[in-house]
Design a protein around this motif. Structure first.
Motif, PDB file in Angstrom:
ATOM      1  N   PHE A 288      -4.221  14.850  16.560  1.00  0.00           N
ATOM      2  CA  PHE A 288      -5.479  14.132  16.800  1.00  0.00           C
ATOM      3  C   PHE A 288      -6.124  14.584  18.102  1.00  0.00           C
ATOM      4  N   THR A 289      -5.329  14.768  19.151  1.00  0.00           N
ATOM      5  CA  THR A 289      -5.866  15.219  20.441  1.00  0.00           C
ATOM      6  C   THR A 289      -6.504  16.597  20.320  1.00  0.00           C
ATOM      7  N   LEU A 290      -5.801  17.518  19.647  1.00  0.00           N
ATOM      8  CA  LEU A 290      -6.353  18.868  19.482  1.00  0.00           C
ATOM      9  C   LEU A 290      -7.632  18.859  18.652  1.00  0.00           C
ATOM     10  N   LEU A 291      -7.676  18.030  17.604  1.00  0.00           N
ATOM     11  CA  LEU A 291      -8.865  17.978  16.758  1.00  0.00           C
ATOM     12  C   LEU A 291     -10.071  17.471  17.539  1.00  0.00           C
ATOM     13  N   VAL A 292      -9.876  16.403  18.321  1.00  0.00           N
ATOM     14  CA  VAL A 292     -10.984  15.864  19.117  1.00  0.00           C
ATOM     15  C   VAL A 292     -11.415  16.865  20.179  1.00  0.00           C
ATOM     16  N   LEU A 293     -10.464  17.529  20.817  1.00  0.00           N
ATOM     17  CA  LEU A 293     -10.810  18.523  21.832  1.00  0.00           C
ATOM     18  C   LEU A 293     -11.587  19.689  21.224  1.00  0.00           C
ATOM     19  N   ILE A 294     -11.171  20.144  20.033  1.00  0.00           N
ATOM     20  CA  ILE A 294     -11.897  21.230  19.365  1.00  0.00           C
ATOM     21  C   ILE A 294     -13.340  20.817  19.094  1.00  0.00           C
ATOM     22  N   ALA A 295     -13.523  19.596  18.566  1.00  0.00           N
ATOM     23  CA  ALA A 295     -14.880  19.119  18.259  1.00  0.00           C
ATOM     24  C   ALA A 295     -15.721  18.995  19.527  1.00  0.00           C
ATOM     25  N   MET A 296     -15.118  18.445  20.593  1.00  0.00           N
ATOM     26  CA  MET A 296     -15.868  18.265  21.839  1.00  0.00           C
ATOM     27  C   MET A 296     -16.240  19.610  22.456  1.00  0.00           C
ATOM     28  N   LEU A 297     -15.285  20.549  22.485  1.00  0.00           N
ATOM     29  CA  LEU A 297     -15.579  21.857  23.070  1.00  0.00           C
ATOM     30  C   LEU A 297     -16.612  22.623  22.250  1.00  0.00           C
ATOM     31  N   PHE A 298     -16.573  22.441  20.925  1.00  0.00           N
ATOM     32  CA  PHE A 298     -17.578  23.087  20.081  1.00  0.00           C
ATOM     33  C   PHE A 298     -18.968  22.557  20.396  1.00  0.00           C
ATOM     34  N   VAL A 299     -19.091  21.220  20.545  1.00  0.00           N
ATOM     35  CA  VAL A 299     -20.393  20.631  20.876  1.00  0.00           C
ATOM     36  C   VAL A 299     -20.868  21.103  22.244  1.00  0.00           C
ATOM     37  N   VAL A 300     -19.945  21.161  23.209  1.00  0.00           N
ATOM     38  CA  VAL A 300     -20.322  21.625  24.552  1.00  0.00           C
ATOM     39  C   VAL A 300     -20.798  23.071  24.513  1.00  0.00           C
ATOM     40  N   ASN A 301     -20.116  23.917  23.749  1.00  0.00           N
ATOM     41  CA  ASN A 301     -20.534  25.317  23.630  1.00  0.00           C
ATOM     42  C   ASN A 301     -21.892  25.443  22.953  1.00  0.00           C
ATOM     43  N   VAL A 302     -22.130  24.624  21.927  1.00  0.00           N
ATOM     44  CA  VAL A 302     -23.441  24.644  21.273  1.00  0.00           C
ATOM     45  C   VAL A 302     -24.535  24.245  22.252  1.00  0.00           C
ATOM     46  N   ILE A 303     -24.247  23.232  23.068  1.00  0.00           N
ATOM     47  CA  ILE A 303     -25.235  22.789  24.064  1.00  0.00           C
ATOM     48  C   ILE A 303     -25.537  23.925  25.048  1.00  0.00           C
ATOM     49  N   LEU A 304     -24.485  24.567  25.549  1.00  0.00           N
ATOM     50  CA  LEU A 304     -24.691  25.641  26.525  1.00  0.00           C
ATOM     51  C   LEU A 304     -25.460  26.810  25.918  1.00  0.00           C
ATOM     52  N   ILE A 305     -25.110  27.176  24.690  1.00  0.00           N
ATOM     53  CA  ILE A 305     -25.818  28.279  24.039  1.00  0.00           C
ATOM     54  C   ILE A 305     -27.276  27.921  23.799  1.00  0.00           C
ATOM     55  N   GLU A 306     -27.520  26.679  23.383  1.00  0.00           N
ATOM     56  CA  GLU A 306     -28.900  26.245  23.170  1.00  0.00           C
ATOM     57  C   GLU A 306     -29.701  26.294  24.466  1.00  0.00           C
ATOM     58  N   LEU A 307     -29.058  25.873  25.563  1.00  0.00           N
ATOM     59  CA  LEU A 307     -29.766  25.862  26.847  1.00  0.00           C
ATOM     60  C   LEU A 307     -30.085  27.274  27.328  1.00  0.00           C
ATOM     61  N   VAL A 308     -29.181  28.216  27.048  1.00  0.00           N
ATOM     62  CA  VAL A 308     -29.382  29.584  27.536  1.00  0.00           C
ATOM     63  C   VAL A 308     -30.293  30.383  26.614  1.00  0.00           C
ATOM     64  N   THR A 309     -30.048  30.274  25.298  1.00  0.00           N
ATOM     65  CA  THR A 309     -30.747  31.128  24.346  1.00  0.00           C
ATOM     66  C   THR A 309     -32.159  30.646  24.063  1.00  0.00           C
ATOM     67  N   HIS A 310     -32.289  29.372  23.766  1.00  0.00           N
ATOM     68  CA  HIS A 310     -33.596  28.846  23.372  1.00  0.00           C
ATOM     69  C   HIS A 310     -34.218  28.082  24.538  1.00  0.00           C
ATOM     70  N   GLN A 311     -34.590  28.812  25.537  1.00  0.00           N
ATOM     71  CA  GLN A 311     -35.227  28.189  26.689  1.00  0.00           C
ATOM     72  C   GLN A 311     -36.688  27.840  26.376  1.00  0.00           C
ATOM     73  N   LYS A 312     -37.179  26.911  27.140  1.00  0.00           N
ATOM     74  CA  LYS A 312     -38.574  26.530  26.969  1.00  0.00           C
ATOM     75  C   LYS A 312     -39.483  27.651  27.433  1.00  0.00           C
ATOM     76  N   MET A 313     -40.610  27.743  26.776  1.00  0.00           N
ATOM     77  CA  MET A 313     -41.636  28.690  27.223  1.00  0.00           C
ATOM     78  C   MET A 313     -42.423  28.006  28.340  1.00  0.00           C
ATOM     79  N   ASP A 314     -42.080  28.370  29.542  1.00  0.00           N
ATOM     80  CA  ASP A 314     -42.633  27.675  30.699  1.00  0.00           C
ATOM     81  C   ASP A 314     -42.693  28.653  31.864  1.00  0.00           C
ATOM     82  N   TYR A 315     -43.250  28.176  32.954  1.00  0.00           N
ATOM     83  CA  TYR A 315     -43.349  29.014  34.148  1.00  0.00           C
ATOM     84  C   TYR A 315     -42.940  28.198  35.367  1.00  0.00           C
TER      85      TYR A 315
END
Length: 315
Positions: A288-315
């Motif tokens: 159970f601990t490993l499953l929750v950690l996998i899910a949490m780390l996956f969400v964190v990685n998705v957040i980081l990738i979204e923040l880096v890759t799909h940045q706002k078009m701004d100045y």
């Protein structure tokens, strides 16, 4: 019959009471001042807590308004998070200690907020990509309508299919500007538009709309400056997206496929039944601990990738 020593105690107590009463009367103003300070500090503390709670509700309400077309209350969102917390706490107590179950339940209860925040930021980024076309269309229409902000917004709202994200915010902005009877309402309307997209260009555009609608100023030079800076920002954004496209595909598609593939291999080659596999993952503390950690780390990685890759078009 009252004894002599009791009479002495009563007389001594009466003298002490008179002394304390005289001291209180002599320092009555100071006591009133101390009491007023205490009440004022308590009210400020209660007010600051209410302000923090109100700011949190307002923050969640802005996210809900950005993500969903229908209006949902913050109470419903808190109820869903609370139900997830209780369900995960009950599931965790079946296989782990109370402290660990509370920790994992709290992490899962925060997931709806994280997902809501991700979705809101995604919509805002998509809306920010419309900035260059929106500002260019606003500038052209503004000149055609002889520098009339309300008429310009009406024409842009009529072209709502060209601005799928910003169009609904422009429509709401137009309605609020029409109903604004004073500068304060106009300021709130333009601030709501700027916060919905949450970019520098939206804040500058909202400021220019406020000046044009409230004071009747010609704000075309300011709009032109926003357009020039957005064109420069587009070049930088396209280069950043190209450099990070591969890592985004790896995180989004490869990691879930790898997890499902490992489960399939376990069932196929390790002679392990699927119910037993699920029981090992959900019914034991380690699994159970490993499953929750996998899910949490996956969400964190998705957040980081979204923040880096799909940045706002701004100045």
């Amino acid at each position: 019959m009252i004894r002599t020593e009791n009479i002495g105690i009563l007389i001594t107590g009466a003298f002490y009471a008179l002394f304390a009463g005289g001291l209180l009367l002599a320092r009555l103003q100071q006591f009133k001042t101390l009491l007023l300070i205490f009440k004022t500090r308590r009210r400020l503390h209660v007010g600051s807590r209410a302000a923090r709670a109100g700011a949190l509700d307002e923050h969640i309400a802005v996210l809900l308004h950005t993500v969903f077309k229908r209006k949902y209350s913050t109470n419903l969102f808190r109820s869903v998070s609370g139900i997830l917390f209780l369900c995960m706490l009950f599931a965790g107590l079946q296989s782990m200690r109370l402290s660990a179950a509370l920790l994992f339940a709290l992490a899962v209860a925060l997931m709806p907020y994280l997902l809501l925040r991700i979705r809101a930021e995604t919509i805002r980024r998509r809306g920010s990509r419309e900035g260059e076309r929106l500002v260019a269309a606003f500038l052209n229409q503004y000149r055609i309508e002889n520098y009339n902000v309300c008429e310009t917004l009406e024409k842009l709202v009529a072209k709502g299919t060209e601005f799928r994200i910003c169009g609904r915010y422009l429509f709401k902005l137009l309605l609020e500007i029409r109903n604004a009877g004073n500068g304060e309402k106009l300021h709130r309307a333009t601030e709501a538009f700027a916060r919905a997209i949450d970019t520098n260009w939206s804040r500058m555009l909202a400021y220019n709309i406020r000046l044009g609608a409230g004071r009747g100023m010609n704000v075309s030079p300011g709009i032109e400056d926003i357009l020039v800076q957005l064109r420069d920002a587009r070049v930088v954004l396209e280069e950043t997206k190209r450099l990070n496209a591969e890592s985004s595909r790896i995180i989004t598609f490869f990691v879930p496929f790898l997890y499902l593939g490992l489960n399939a291999i376990s069932v196929r080659f390790l002679d392990l039944s699927f119910p037993a596999l699920m029981r090992n993952q959900l019914g034991t503390p380690e699994g159970f601990t490993l499953l929750v950690l996998i899910a949490m780390l996956f969400v964190v990685n998705v957040i980081l990738i979204e923040l880096v890759t799909h940045q706002k078009m701004d100045y």
